[in-house]
Design an enzyme around this catalytic site. Structure first.
Site, mmCIF file in Angstrom:
data_model
loop_
_atom_site.group_PDB
_atom_site.id
_atom_site.type_symbol
_atom_site.label_atom_id
_atom_site.label_comp_id
_atom_site.label_asym_id
_atom_site.label_seq_id
_atom_site.Cartn_x
_atom_site.Cartn_y
_atom_site.Cartn_z
ATOM 1 N N HIS A 1 0.486 -1.104 0.161
ATOM 2 C CA HIS A 1 0.044 0.292 -0.194
ATOM 3 C C HIS A 1 0.939 1.394 0.087
ATOM 4 C CE1 HIS A 1 -2.988 2.825 0.908
ATOM 5 N NE2 HIS A 1 -4.061 2.002 0.445
ATOM 6 N N ASP B 1 -8.022 -5.025 0.240
ATOM 7 C CA ASP B 1 -8.580 -6.378 -1.119
ATOM 8 C C ASP B 1 -7.968 -7.813 -1.136
ATOM 9 O OD1 ASP B 1 -10.225 -4.444 -3.000
ATOM 10 O OD2 ASP B 1 -7.921 -4.067 -3.852
HETATM 11 C C1 SDX Z 1 -6.534 -0.463 -2.920
HETATM 12 O O1 SDX Z 1 -4.994 4.317 -2.014
HETATM 13 C C2 SDX Z 1 -5.340 3.523 -1.492
HETATM 14 O O2 SDX Z 1 -6.031 3.735 -0.440
HETATM 15 C C3 SDX Z 1 -6.299 2.100 -1.751
HETATM 16 C C4 SDX Z 1 -7.045 1.717 -1.887
HETATM 17 C C5 SDX Z 1 -8.662 2.571 -0.698
HETATM 18 O O3 SDX Z 1 -8.979 2.038 -0.049
HETATM 19 O O4 SDX Z 1 -8.537 2.740 -2.105
HETATM 20 O O5 SDX Z 1 -6.490 0.881 -0.295
HETATM 21 C C6 SDX Z 1 -7.658 0.257 -2.213
HETATM 22 O O6 SDX Z 1 -5.878 -0.135 -4.888
HETATM 23 C C7 SDX Z 1 -5.684 -1.198 -2.261
HETATM 24 C C8 SDX Z 1 -3.770 -1.988 -3.576
HETATM 25 C C9 SDX Z 1 -4.623 -2.743 -4.588
HETATM 26 N N1 SDX Z 1 -3.103 -2.765 -5.022
HETATM 27 C C10 SDX Z 1 -2.764 -4.115 -5.496
HETATM 28 O O7 SDX Z 1 -2.890 -5.768 -3.993
HETATM 29 C C11 SDX Z 1 -2.142 -4.133 -5.866
HETATM 30 C C12 SDX Z 1 -0.227 -5.215 -5.410
HETATM 31 N N2 SDX Z 1 0.294 -3.433 -4.787
HETATM 32 C C13 SDX Z 1 0.997 -3.211 -5.037
HETATM 33 O O8 SDX Z 1 0.994 -2.992 -6.937
HETATM 34 C C14 SDX Z 1 1.338 -1.536 -4.935
HETATM 35 O O9 SDX Z 1 1.814 -2.410 -3.386
HETATM 36 C C15 SDX Z 1 0.551 -1.187 -4.786
HETATM 37 C C16 SDX Z 1 0.105 -0.027 -5.664
HETATM 38 C C17 SDX Z 1 -0.298 -1.099 -3.709
HETATM 39 C C18 SDX Z 1 1.198 0.902 -4.356
HETATM 40 O O10 SDX Z 1 2.555 0.737 -5.195
HETATM 41 P P1 SDX Z 1 3.634 2.222 -4.589
HETATM 42 O O11 SDX Z 1 3.116 2.687 -3.666
HETATM 43 O O12 SDX Z 1 3.827 3.096 -6.317
HETATM 44 O O13 SDX Z 1 5.096 0.524 -4.253
HETATM 45 P P2 SDX Z 1 5.447 0.545 -5.342
HETATM 46 O O14 SDX Z 1 5.066 -0.505 -6.503
HETATM 47 O O15 SDX Z 1 6.480 1.523 -5.383
HETATM 48 O O16 SDX Z 1 6.819 -0.240 -4.516
HETATM 49 C C19 SDX Z 1 7.428 -0.840 -3.177
HETATM 50 C C20 SDX Z 1 8.018 -1.352 -3.435
HETATM 51 C C21 SDX Z 1 9.000 -2.257 -4.089
HETATM 52 O O17 SDX Z 1 10.259 -2.735 -4.062
HETATM 53 P P3 SDX Z 1 11.606 -2.296 -3.840
HETATM 54 O O18 SDX Z 1 11.935 -2.713 -5.632
HETATM 55 O O19 SDX Z 1 11.830 -1.384 -3.444
HETATM 56 O O20 SDX Z 1 11.993 -3.365 -3.875
HETATM 57 O O21 SDX Z 1 7.720 -2.285 -2.368
HETATM 58 C C22 SDX Z 1 7.239 -3.688 -3.514
HETATM 59 C C23 SDX Z 1 7.859 -3.209 -4.659
HETATM 60 O O22 SDX Z 1 8.552 -4.335 -5.952
HETATM 61 N N3 SDX Z 1 6.018 -4.329 -3.718
HETATM 62 C C24 SDX Z 1 5.598 -5.166 -4.053
HETATM 63 C C25 SDX Z 1 3.882 -5.892 -3.911
HETATM 64 N N4 SDX Z 1 3.683 -4.176 -3.161
HETATM 65 C C26 SDX Z 1 4.908 -3.428 -3.265
HETATM 66 N N5 SDX Z 1 6.087 -6.513 -4.383
HETATM 67 C C27 SDX Z 1 5.848 -7.537 -4.530
HETATM 68 N N6 SDX Z 1 3.844 -7.513 -4.581
HETATM 69 C C28 SDX Z 1 3.393 -6.365 -3.708
HETATM 70 N N7 SDX Z 1 1.922 -6.290 -4.173
#
Ligand code: SDX
Length: 384
Positions: free
Chosen positions: A270, A321
């Site tokens: 998140h 989710d």
């Molecule tokens: C919702 O904003 C809200 O409030 C949203 C929400 C709401 O109620 O409205 O809470 C609802 O949208 C929940 C999120 C649903 N999405 C997912 O579950 C998709 C998987 N999650 C990720 O793609 C990610 O965590 C996000 C999109 C939710 C957040 O993305 P960010 O803040 O841009 O983080 P990032 O992609 O830059 O990741 C930071 C690090 C990375 O690692 P490093 O490169 O630093 O080593 O964390 C890792 C990422 O690779 N990472 C994950 C991951 N989420 C973050 N690695 C593997 N799986 C994941 N799910």
């Protein structure tokens, strides 16, 4: 193709460069507060745990729209107003009956909500629009699901809660208390969440002085994506893929394999929470209980195994989710409807933010850092 790094680019014109607007405050709000370190979520003054224990979805709608809880007369009036608005205009029903049966439910919902605007006077009193869209979304979702399964559309009830009526229209029979309560709690937990991508979209559209239907249509498009609300469907599809592997299914190896390939695990991570999403606590509890009751324990156990692996390997926690997927599955809802259910809850937050933005508006207009060439010489087409 231009490289997206900032070396050799004059950035002096751009004081705040922040990919994905991470940490940027663009609006003020009374609708919700998130403490991402503590894992705390508050809707208009009330902790999500308090609301989950005591409120109904209709009370939460009133709270978000008015920044206070309703008294009993006000709550009764809101319930009546919602019930009175449940039916769809004939043209919208005709669209649902005639569109492609294999269309994505979120795409159908987006189009149908946009069509609703043709039947509402677009004036400056936005609360009736918020009530109308909140009342009509469940009818759209249930009607399309029935049509695509070759079943007759079930007309909305003239009584009962949003949760009760939705399950009735979807299944053609009145739900029991437990199913209604589960659905109602899911609606409460998904209602509002600060400046998430879809709410930001809604406020940005509002800030051009466009109407609420346009803002909500745009917000649905944003929520549909798998990095946002679409993740709940993706979580369920992952678990069902594992299920297909029978005895060979290994959620730990699956999770590690994805991480090794630098792929995202849906339902985890998140932008704001750096700890357990407080909504996920409630959904996890529900998922455990319902999966035991409905014989889907294996799916719950796999979810727990994935959770532990993500924590051990990446120190990443689940978001809203993750466990909502198995909750909806346990009450018999098809995976591609999960994001629609998120939508029929989040309409309360979107419309609250719309009204808040409209009352204190400024056009939303950030900048983009130009990384392309400048002042190239023109070549006639035959010489390129
Ligand atoms: C919702 O904003 C809200 O409030 C949203 C929400 C709401 O109620 O409205 O809470 C609802 O949208 C929940 C999120 C649903 N999405 C997912 O579950 C998709 C998987 N999650 C990720 O793609 C990610 O965590 C996000 C999109 C939710 C957040 O993305 P960010 O803040 O841009 O983080 P990032 O992609 O830059 O990741 C930071 C690090 C990375 O690692 P490093 O490169 O630093 O080593 O964390 C890792 C990422 O690779 N990472 C994950 C991951 N989420 C973050 N690695 C593997 N799986 C994941 N799910």
């Amino acid at each position: 193709m231009a490289q997206h790094n900032l070396e050799n680019i004059d950035t002096s014109q751009y004081p705040h460069i922040n990919k994905g607007l991470d940490g940027i405050v663009a609006f003020s709000t009374t609708k919700s507060f998130i403490d991402g370190q503590k894992g705390e979520l508050i809707y208009s003054g009330y902790n999500i745990d308090t609301l989950a224990e005591n409120a109904t979805f209709e009370e939460v709608c009133f709270l978000l729209w008015h920044d206070r809880l309703p008294n009993s007369k006000e709550l009764e009036k809101l319930k009546k107003d919602l019930i009175a608005q449940r039916e769809l205009p004939k043209t919208v029903l005709d669209y649902i009956k005639n569109t492609n049966k294999s269309a994505e439910p979120m795409a159908v919902l987006r189009t149908a909500v946009s069509m609703l605007a043709d039947y509402e006077p677009i004036d400056s009193d936005n609360l009736p629009h918020a009530i109308a869209i909140t009342a009509q979304m469940p009818t759209i979702i249930a009607a399309f699901d029935r049509v695509r399964n070759g079943k007759d559309i079930v007309a909305p009830l003239k009584e009962g809660s949003t949760a009760f009526n939705f399950l009735y229209m979807l299944n053609g029979e009145k739900p029991g208390d437990a199913a209604e309560k589960t659905m109602d709690l899911c609606l409460i937990l998904h209602a509002e969440h600060g400046m998430n991508a879809s709410t930001f979209t809604a406020r940005t559209i509002c800030a051009t002085e466009s109407d609420m239907f346009s803002a909500v249509t745009g917000a649905i498009g944003a929520l549909k994506g798998p990095l946002h609300g679409g993740a709940n469907t993706a979580v369920m599809n992952t678990l069902l893929e594992l299920d297909k592997q029978g005895d060979k299914a290994d959620p730990v190896a699956f999770t590690k394999g994805k991480l090794e390939k630098k792929e995202k695990i849906m339902g985890f991570g998140h932008r704001v929470y750096k700890t357990f999403d407080p909504r996920a606590f409630h959904l996890r509890k529900m998922s455990k209980q319902l999966s035991e009751e409905t014989g889907h324990v294996k799916l719950y156990e796999w979810s727990e195994a994935m959770l532990k692996t993500m924590k051990d390997e990446k120190n990443i926690d689940p978001n809203v989710d993750f466990f909502s997927a198995t909750v909806y599955y346990s009450i018999g809802i098809k995976p591609d409807l999960y994001t629609c259910i998120f939508t029929m809850s989040r309409i309360s937050g979107w419309s609250a933010h719309y009204m808040e933005q409209a009352a204190n508006n400024r056009l939303v207009r950030p900048r983009a850092l130009y990384i392309g060439e400048k002042n190239l010489d023109w070549k006639p087409v035959e010489k390129r």
